[in-house]
Design a protein around this motif. Structure first.
Motif, PDB file in Angstrom:
ATOM      1  N   VAL A   1       0.704  -0.911   0.148  1.00 56.41           N
ATOM      2  CA  VAL A   1       0.018   0.209  -0.053  1.00 56.41           C
ATOM      3  C   VAL A   1       0.850   1.269   0.203  1.00 56.41           C
ATOM      4  O   VAL A   1       0.823   2.186  -0.805  1.00 56.41           O
ATOM      5  N   CYS A   2       1.965   1.234   0.942  1.00 61.15           N
ATOM      6  CA  CYS A   2       2.750   2.489   0.944  1.00 61.15           C
ATOM      7  C   CYS A   2       3.393   2.744  -0.376  1.00 61.15           C
ATOM      8  O   CYS A   2       3.561   3.902  -0.864  1.00 61.15           O
ATOM      9  N   ARG A   3       3.977   1.627  -1.204  1.00 62.90           N
ATOM     10  CA  ARG A   3       4.642   1.692  -2.403  1.00 62.90           C
ATOM     11  C   ARG A   3       3.639   2.312  -3.277  1.00 62.90           C
ATOM     12  O   ARG A   3       4.072   3.081  -4.274  1.00 62.90           O
ATOM     13  N   HIS A   4       2.454   1.781  -3.684  1.00 62.30           N
ATOM     14  CA  HIS A   4       1.542   1.990  -4.492  1.00 62.30           C
ATOM     15  C   HIS A   4       0.862   3.491  -4.124  1.00 62.30           C
ATOM     16  O   HIS A   4       0.885   4.401  -5.321  1.00 62.30           O
ATOM     17  N   LYS A   5       0.999   3.895  -2.917  1.00 64.14           N
ATOM     18  CA  LYS A   5       0.618   5.275  -2.757  1.00 64.14           C
ATOM     19  C   LYS A   5       1.523   6.320  -3.029  1.00 64.14           C
ATOM     20  O   LYS A   5       1.423   7.381  -3.796  1.00 64.14           O
ATOM     21  N   ARG A   6       2.964   5.951  -2.899  1.00 62.06           N
ATOM     22  CA  ARG A   6       4.090   6.570  -3.367  1.00 62.06           C
ATOM     23  C   ARG A   6       4.074   6.953  -4.886  1.00 62.06           C
ATOM     24  O   ARG A   6       4.379   7.821  -5.247  1.00 62.06           O
ATOM     25  N   ASP A   7       3.919   5.780  -5.430  1.00 63.08           N
ATOM     26  CA  ASP A   7       3.822   5.865  -7.003  1.00 63.08           C
ATOM     27  C   ASP A   7       3.007   6.645  -7.542  1.00 63.08           C
ATOM     28  O   ASP A   7       3.060   7.221  -8.304  1.00 63.08           O
ATOM     29  N   ALA A   8       1.884   6.448  -6.919  1.00 63.89           N
ATOM     30  CA  ALA A   8       0.461   7.326  -7.385  1.00 63.89           C
ATOM     31  C   ALA A   8       0.773   8.804  -7.309  1.00 63.89           C
ATOM     32  O   ALA A   8       0.532   9.547  -8.190  1.00 63.89           O
ATOM     33  N   HIS A   9       1.366   9.083  -6.028  1.00 62.22           N
ATOM     34  CA  HIS A   9       1.559  10.555  -5.837  1.00 62.22           C
ATOM     35  C   HIS A   9       2.637  11.076  -6.741  1.00 62.22           C
ATOM     36  O   HIS A   9       2.554  12.150  -7.449  1.00 62.22           O
ATOM     37  N   SER A  10       3.679  10.247  -6.978  1.00 67.25           N
ATOM     38  CA  SER A  10       4.642  10.690  -7.940  1.00 67.25           C
ATOM     39  C   SER A  10       4.138  11.031  -9.220  1.00 67.25           C
ATOM     40  O   SER A  10       4.489  11.843 -10.132  1.00 67.25           O
ATOM     41  N   ALA A  11       3.302  10.078  -9.570  1.00 66.25           N
ATOM     42  CA  ALA A  11       2.780  10.054 -11.139  1.00 66.25           C
ATOM     43  C   ALA A  11       1.987  11.092 -11.101  1.00 66.25           C
ATOM     44  O   ALA A  11       1.772  12.130 -12.039  1.00 66.25           O
ATOM     45  N   ALA A  12       0.951  11.513 -10.056  1.00 66.42           N
ATOM     46  CA  ALA A  12       0.231  12.739 -10.247  1.00 66.42           C
ATOM     47  C   ALA A  12       1.260  14.122 -10.014  1.00 66.42           C
ATOM     48  O   ALA A  12       0.719  15.096 -10.689  1.00 66.42           O
ATOM     49  N   ALA A  13       2.239  14.047  -9.318  1.00 68.05           N
ATOM     50  CA  ALA A  13       3.038  15.368  -9.325  1.00 68.05           C
ATOM     51  C   ALA A  13       3.623  15.624 -10.631  1.00 68.05           C
ATOM     52  O   ALA A  13       3.791  16.745 -11.195  1.00 68.05           O
ATOM     53  N   THR A  14       4.042  14.599 -11.479  1.00 67.38           N
ATOM     54  CA  THR A  14       4.524  14.353 -12.738  1.00 67.38           C
ATOM     55  C   THR A  14       3.653  15.189 -13.731  1.00 67.38           C
ATOM     56  O   THR A  14       3.957  15.968 -14.742  1.00 67.38           O
ATOM     57  N   ARG A  15       2.363  14.561 -13.757  1.00 68.55           N
ATOM     58  CA  ARG A  15       1.375  15.291 -14.395  1.00 68.55           C
ATOM     59  C   ARG A  15       1.085  16.712 -14.277  1.00 68.55           C
ATOM     60  O   ARG A  15       0.949  17.480 -15.241  1.00 68.55           O
ATOM     61  N   ARG A  16       1.243  17.042 -12.970  1.00 68.11           N
ATOM     62  CA  ARG A  16       1.004  18.605 -12.636  1.00 68.11           C
ATOM     63  C   ARG A  16       2.057  19.278 -13.296  1.00 68.11           C
ATOM     64  O   ARG A  16       1.818  20.474 -13.662  1.00 68.11           O
ATOM     65  N   ARG A  17       3.400  18.930 -13.245  1.00 65.03           N
ATOM     66  CA  ARG A  17       4.328  19.651 -13.698  1.00 65.03           C
ATOM     67  C   ARG A  17       4.218  19.725 -15.197  1.00 65.03           C
ATOM     68  O   ARG A  17       4.477  20.833 -15.912  1.00 65.03           O
ATOM     69  N   ARG A  18       3.834  18.555 -15.999  1.00 65.60           N
ATOM     70  CA  ARG A  18       3.639  18.791 -17.331  1.00 65.60           C
ATOM     71  C   ARG A  18       2.799  19.802 -17.444  1.00 65.60           C
ATOM     72  O   ARG A  18       2.722  20.709 -18.769  1.00 65.60           O
ATOM     73  N   ARG A  19       1.544  19.733 -17.086  1.00 69.91           N
ATOM     74  CA  ARG A  19       0.450  20.802 -17.390  1.00 69.91           C
ATOM     75  C   ARG A  19       1.087  22.054 -17.009  1.00 69.91           C
ATOM     76  O   ARG A  19       0.698  22.994 -17.767  1.00 69.91           O
ATOM     77  N   TRP A  20       1.852  22.070 -15.975  1.00 70.53           N
ATOM     78  CA  TRP A  20       2.408  23.752 -15.536  1.00 70.53           C
ATOM     79  C   TRP A  20       3.256  24.101 -16.688  1.00 70.53           C
ATOM     80  O   TRP A  20       3.052  25.277 -17.101  1.00 70.53           O
ATOM     81  N   TRP A  21       4.005  23.227 -17.264  1.00 63.45           N
ATOM     82  CA  TRP A  21       4.972  23.764 -18.102  1.00 63.45           C
ATOM     83  C   TRP A  21       4.252  24.140 -19.543  1.00 63.45           C
ATOM     84  O   TRP A  21       4.578  25.098 -20.312  1.00 63.45           O
ATOM     85  N   ARG A  22       3.176  23.613 -19.869  1.00 62.78           N
ATOM     86  CA  ARG A  22       2.306  23.819 -21.060  1.00 62.78           C
ATOM     87  C   ARG A  22       1.768  25.152 -20.871  1.00 62.78           C
ATOM     88  O   ARG A  22       1.508  26.077 -21.868  1.00 62.78           O
ATOM     89  N   LEU A  23       1.193  25.515 -19.714  1.00 62.38           N
ATOM     90  CA  LEU A  23       0.556  26.754 -19.548  1.00 62.38           C
ATOM     91  C   LEU A  23       1.697  27.951 -19.448  1.00 62.38           C
ATOM     92  O   LEU A  23       1.273  29.146 -19.425  1.00 62.38           O
ATOM     93  N   SER A  24       2.845  27.706 -19.081  1.00 68.08           N
ATOM     94  CA  SER A  24       4.029  28.820 -18.959  1.00 68.08           C
ATOM     95  C   SER A  24       4.270  29.413 -20.614  1.00 68.08           C
ATOM     96  O   SER A  24       4.189  28.796 -21.473  1.00 68.08           O
TER      97      SER A  24
END
Length: 61
Positions: free
Chosen positions: A38-61
């Protein structure tokens, strides 16, 4: 129990949960394996969500 010993036990538990390290004495290996998954899944899911937010932010800049 000294503070140093407690810190070492906590470190061993975290290592077992997130890094697949050996299960410390006094803990149920099956429960640690399940909680670690569960801990590893949560960590990986959070990491993937952060990556998506970063990509979206770069497109908006």
């Amino acid at each position: 129990m000294t503070r140093n010993t407690l810190a070492q036990r906590q470190e061993a538990l975290v290592r077992a949960l997130v890094d697949g390290g050996p299960v410390p004495d006094g803990f149920d290996p099956a429960a640690i394996a399940a909680a670690g998954q569960v801990c590893r899944h949560k960590r990986d899911a959070h990491s993937a969500a952060a990556t998506r937010r970063r990509r979206r932010w770069w497109r908006l800049s």
